[in-house]
Design a protein around this motif. Sequence first.
Motif, PDB file in Angstrom:
ATOM      1  N   ARG A  55      19.794   5.657 -14.094  1.00 20.34           N
ATOM      2  CA  ARG A  55      18.410   5.883 -14.524  1.00 20.34           C
ATOM      3  C   ARG A  55      17.622   6.619 -13.436  1.00 20.34           C
ATOM      4  N   LEU A  56      17.794   6.198 -12.193  1.00 20.69           N
ATOM      5  CA  LEU A  56      17.064   6.822 -11.082  1.00 20.69           C
ATOM      6  C   LEU A  56      17.553   8.246 -10.825  1.00 20.69           C
ATOM      7  N   TYR A  57      18.864   8.472 -10.926  1.00 19.98           N
ATOM      8  CA  TYR A  57      19.385   9.839 -10.754  1.00 19.98           C
ATOM      9  C   TYR A  57      18.894  10.755 -11.879  1.00 19.98           C
ATOM     10  N   ARG A  58      18.807  10.225 -13.084  1.00 17.17           N
ATOM     11  CA  ARG A  58      18.278  11.033 -14.199  1.00 17.17           C
ATOM     12  C   ARG A  58      16.816  11.389 -13.956  1.00 17.17           C
ATOM     13  N   GLN A  59      16.085  10.411 -13.446  1.00 19.22           N
ATOM     14  CA  GLN A  59      14.677  10.650 -13.131  1.00 19.22           C
ATOM     15  C   GLN A  59      14.560  11.748 -12.075  1.00 19.22           C
ATOM     16  N   ALA A  60      15.393  11.689 -11.058  1.00 15.32           N
ATOM     17  CA  ALA A  60      15.384  12.713 -10.011  1.00 15.32           C
ATOM     18  C   ALA A  60      15.736  14.076 -10.598  1.00 15.32           C
ATOM     19  N   TYR A  61      16.723  14.105 -11.488  1.00 15.31           N
ATOM     20  CA  TYR A  61      17.133  15.374 -12.100  1.00 15.31           C
ATOM     21  C   TYR A  61      16.012  15.949 -12.967  1.00 15.31           C
ATOM     22  N   LYS A  62      15.292  15.069 -13.646  1.00 16.63           N
ATOM     23  CA  LYS A  62      14.178  15.516 -14.477  1.00 16.63           C
ATOM     24  C   LYS A  62      13.089  16.158 -13.607  1.00 16.63           C
ATOM     25  N   LEU A  63      12.868  15.598 -12.420  1.00 16.40           N
ATOM     26  CA  LEU A  63      11.856  16.129 -11.505  1.00 16.40           C
ATOM     27  C   LEU A  63      12.334  17.406 -10.820  1.00 16.40           C
ATOM     28  N   ASP A  64      13.636  17.501 -10.574  1.00 16.30           N
ATOM     29  CA  ASP A  64      14.194  18.665  -9.868  1.00 16.30           C
ATOM     30  C   ASP A  64      15.491  19.104 -10.543  1.00 16.30           C
ATOM     31  N   PRO A  65      15.376  19.802 -11.684  1.00 17.43           N
ATOM     32  CA  PRO A  65      16.580  20.170 -12.448  1.00 17.43           C
ATOM     33  C   PRO A  65      17.462  21.218 -11.765  1.00 17.43           C
ATOM     34  N   LYS A  66      17.003  21.794 -10.678  1.00 19.55           N
ATOM     35  CA  LYS A  66      17.838  22.766  -9.967  1.00 19.55           C
ATOM     36  C   LYS A  66      18.898  22.079  -9.111  1.00 19.55           C
ATOM     37  N   THR A  67      18.688  20.804  -8.821  1.00 18.86           N
ATOM     38  CA  THR A  67      19.644  20.066  -8.005  1.00 18.86           C
ATOM     39  C   THR A  67      20.638  19.373  -8.927  1.00 18.86           C
ATOM     40  N   LEU A  68      21.767  20.016  -9.117  1.00 21.88           N
ATOM     41  CA  LEU A  68      22.795  19.547 -10.045  1.00 21.88           C
ATOM     42  C   LEU A  68      23.447  18.247  -9.578  1.00 21.88           C
ATOM     43  N   GLY A  69      23.356  17.979  -8.291  1.00 24.94           N
ATOM     44  CA  GLY A  69      23.938  16.749  -7.745  1.00 24.94           C
ATOM     45  C   GLY A  69      23.351  15.502  -8.376  1.00 24.94           C
ATOM     46  N   TYR A  70      22.084  15.566  -8.759  1.00 22.88           N
ATOM     47  CA  TYR A  70      21.458  14.413  -9.405  1.00 22.88           C
ATOM     48  C   TYR A  70      22.118  14.129 -10.759  1.00 22.88           C
ATOM     49  N   LEU A  71      22.364  15.174 -11.526  1.00 21.11           N
ATOM     50  CA  LEU A  71      23.001  15.006 -12.833  1.00 21.11           C
ATOM     51  C   LEU A  71      24.434  14.510 -12.672  1.00 21.11           C
ATOM     52  N   TYR A  72      25.154  15.087 -11.715  1.00 21.83           N
ATOM     53  CA  TYR A  72      26.525  14.643 -11.452  1.00 21.83           C
ATOM     54  C   TYR A  72      26.543  13.164 -11.043  1.00 21.83           C
ATOM     55  N   SER A  73      25.618  12.780 -10.167  1.00 23.01           N
ATOM     56  CA  SER A  73      25.575  11.388  -9.701  1.00 23.01           C
ATOM     57  C   SER A  73      25.210  10.432 -10.833  1.00 23.01           C
ATOM     58  N   ALA A  74      24.345  10.873 -11.736  1.00 25.43           N
ATOM     59  CA  ALA A  74      24.019  10.047 -12.910  1.00 25.43           C
ATOM     60  C   ALA A  74      25.264   9.859 -13.775  1.00 25.43           C
ATOM     61  N   ALA A  75      26.030  10.924 -13.959  1.00 25.18           N
ATOM     62  CA  ALA A  75      27.268  10.841 -14.740  1.00 25.18           C
ATOM     63  C   ALA A  75      28.263   9.898 -14.068  1.00 25.18           C
ATOM     64  N   ARG A  76      28.382  10.010 -12.775  1.00 27.91           N
ATOM     65  CA  ARG A  76      29.304   9.151 -12.027  1.00 27.91           C
ATOM     66  C   ARG A  76      28.885   7.682 -12.150  1.00 27.91           C
ATOM     67  N   SER A  77      27.584   7.444 -12.089  1.00 30.46           N
ATOM     68  CA  SER A  77      27.066   6.077 -12.225  1.00 30.46           C
ATOM     69  C   SER A  77      27.391   5.510 -13.606  1.00 30.46           C
TER      70      SER A  77
END
Length: 158
Positions: A55-77
């Motif tokens: 949930r927190l990684y998705r929130q980070a990705y929503k705020l900064d969609p250029k940082t793909l690491g957030y989306l990857y980390s959400a998927a890993r979680s």
Amino acid sequence: MRALPTLLVVVITICSANIAHTRQNAGASEKRRAVASSVLAKSAYKNAHYVEASRLYRQAYKLDPKTLGYLYSAARSEHRAGNFDEARRMYERVLSQGGEDTPFARKARTYLLQLKSAKTVRMAAQLKMSERARRQAETRLAAERRDRVAKQKKQQNQ
């Protein structure tokens, strides 16, 4: 009279500069919030709170969609939490948004293959279990039939 249009141009220029500066600050502020969210997510992940980390990684990705690491980390979680279908969708999204040859894409592809092979194994196990259940049911029915026939013969002999 000429001073008024010149003054108006200066005021418009200053306002435009302030608007651009405000937009830049808003972007920087969102980036800082994204980093803060990802720090909390990393802590949650390390403590095995995978759903919260996602949930927190998705929130980070929503705020900064250029940082793909957030989306990857959400998927890993999601993957670690056992939410395999959601993890698969997110890994596929990492691949579609990040290109094929980024470090996150390579990792996402690896985990995606693991998920697909694990799903195949689970389906095979379910099939094997259902086959075993079918054989057990057939055995039980055959035993019931034998008992019924034996009971009928016993009644006929009396």
